[in-house]
Design an enzyme around this catalytic site. Sequence first.
Site, PDB file in Angstrom:
ATOM      1  N   ARG A  89      28.499 -49.910 -24.577  1.00 27.66           N
ATOM      2  CA  ARG A  89      28.210 -48.504 -24.277  1.00 27.66           C
ATOM      3  C   ARG A  89      26.743 -48.182 -24.538  1.00 27.66           C
ATOM      4  NH1 ARG A  89      25.920 -44.059 -26.437  1.00 27.66           N
ATOM      5  NH2 ARG A  89      26.866 -44.532 -28.456  1.00 27.66           N
ATOM      6  N   ASP A  90      26.349 -48.158 -25.782  1.00 25.34           N
ATOM      7  CA  ASP A  90      24.975 -47.810 -26.131  1.00 25.34           C
ATOM      8  C   ASP A  90      23.984 -48.834 -25.581  1.00 25.34           C
ATOM      9  OD1 ASP A  90      22.892 -46.436 -27.311  1.00 25.34           O
ATOM     10  OD2 ASP A  90      23.209 -47.272 -29.292  1.00 25.34           O
TER      11      ASP A  90
ATOM     12  N   HIS B 177      23.552 -46.809 -38.256  1.00 27.45           N
ATOM     13  CA  HIS B 177      23.193 -47.247 -36.908  1.00 27.45           C
ATOM     14  C   HIS B 177      21.667 -47.353 -36.843  1.00 27.45           C
ATOM     15  CE1 HIS B 177      24.120 -47.053 -32.393  1.00 27.45           C
ATOM     16  NE2 HIS B 177      22.792 -47.093 -32.455  1.00 27.45           N
TER      17      HIS B 177
ATOM     18  N   HIS C 134      17.974 -48.883 -35.495  1.00 31.05           N
ATOM     19  CA  HIS C 134      17.189 -49.513 -34.428  1.00 31.05           C
ATOM     20  C   HIS C 134      16.053 -50.316 -35.063  1.00 31.05           C
ATOM     21  CE1 HIS C 134      18.573 -47.207 -30.640  1.00 31.05           C
ATOM     22  NE2 HIS C 134      19.491 -47.089 -31.565  1.00 31.05           N
TER      23      HIS C 134
ATOM     24  N   CYS D  65      17.532 -45.650 -26.147  1.00 34.20           N
ATOM     25  CA  CYS D  65      18.021 -44.291 -25.976  1.00 34.20           C
ATOM     26  C   CYS D  65      17.301 -43.675 -24.787  1.00 34.20           C
ATOM     27  CB  CYS D  65      17.772 -43.449 -27.232  1.00 34.20           C
ATOM     28  SG  CYS D  65      18.299 -41.736 -27.034  1.00 34.20           S
TER      29      CYS D  65
ATOM     30  N   ASN E 149      18.834 -51.754 -30.378  1.00 32.93           N
ATOM     31  CA  ASN E 149      19.682 -51.668 -31.559  1.00 32.93           C
ATOM     32  C   ASN E 149      19.558 -52.935 -32.397  1.00 32.93           C
ATOM     33  OD1 ASN E 149      21.405 -49.171 -31.181  1.00 32.93           O
ATOM     34  ND2 ASN E 149      21.784 -50.189 -29.231  1.00 32.93           N
TER      35      ASN E 149
END
Length: 307
Positions: free
Chosen positions: A20-21, A213, A215, A246, A255
């Site tokens: 997804r991300d 989460h 990065h 993003c 990520n």
Amino acid sequence: MVVPASDLPARVRIHEVGARDGLQNEKRTVPAEIKAEFIRRLADAGLTTIEATSFVHPKWVPQLADAEQLFPMVSDMEGVALPVLVPNRRGLERALSLGADRVAVFASATESFAKANLNRTLDESLAIFEPVVRQAKDNGVHVRGYVSMCFGDPWEGAVPLHQVARVCTALRDMGCDELSLGDTIGVATPGHVHELLNLLNEKGVPTNMIGVHFHDTYGQALANTYAALEHGVTTIDASAGGLGGCPYAKSATGNLATEDLVWMLQGLGIETGVDLGRLTATSVWMAAHLDRPSPSRTVRALSHKDQ
């Protein structure tokens, strides 16, 4: 060599966000069949929480416009949680109609990012999420609350800790089951991580409710993860092969790579249930479909050994 460190968790749950991300930020659209195979390969590698897709309007994230097609292709996997992102009640209803039992809402710790990502003020965005969370809980659905820009914002700079805590406690009070603290532009450092986690505990947000989460913009993702582990956090978000960024924060890079995370955790003797060889092979496979090498250092090192 496995050299355990004292006072760290015995086991960590990896919340895999690559499908997804990771893929939402790709310039080319990946076919649903490839996404489904990616998710199945991640599950075969031992990942038990795999964020599948997002039920946002296709206008905003066209790379995930196939959510209705994709989710039924993977929802039959036993023992694998498949959270999906829902931005509003319409997105939640679309997800519920397909049998989703884990959803996530996406909040911001700053006004600027709330405006860029949701076209609303911070308080307006929280007001939108309240009925979404309530309806999800009424349907017996697990709800995760993402909080972006917890450590820094490209427009506002450093984000006050109390501002992050206000958003986190609001999501907790709505009924979110867990929170994911996002270092969206990758500017956090370990001391900052400790301070935020300490404040959240003081505000009544327990550590077992928190995921992180990170990065890797400045190469600090693993160091920040270690700081979270020292605090007792056992839910770590990561993306296979280091995919992602993003679309609304151009300074955000990839990520934390799941392989890099697993390599560190294995060395610390922390259980994850993940087969690193299978995971690496999966990321190499996906990198071939994206026609570029994986940015994960562990993927590059292990795939080089196999050559």
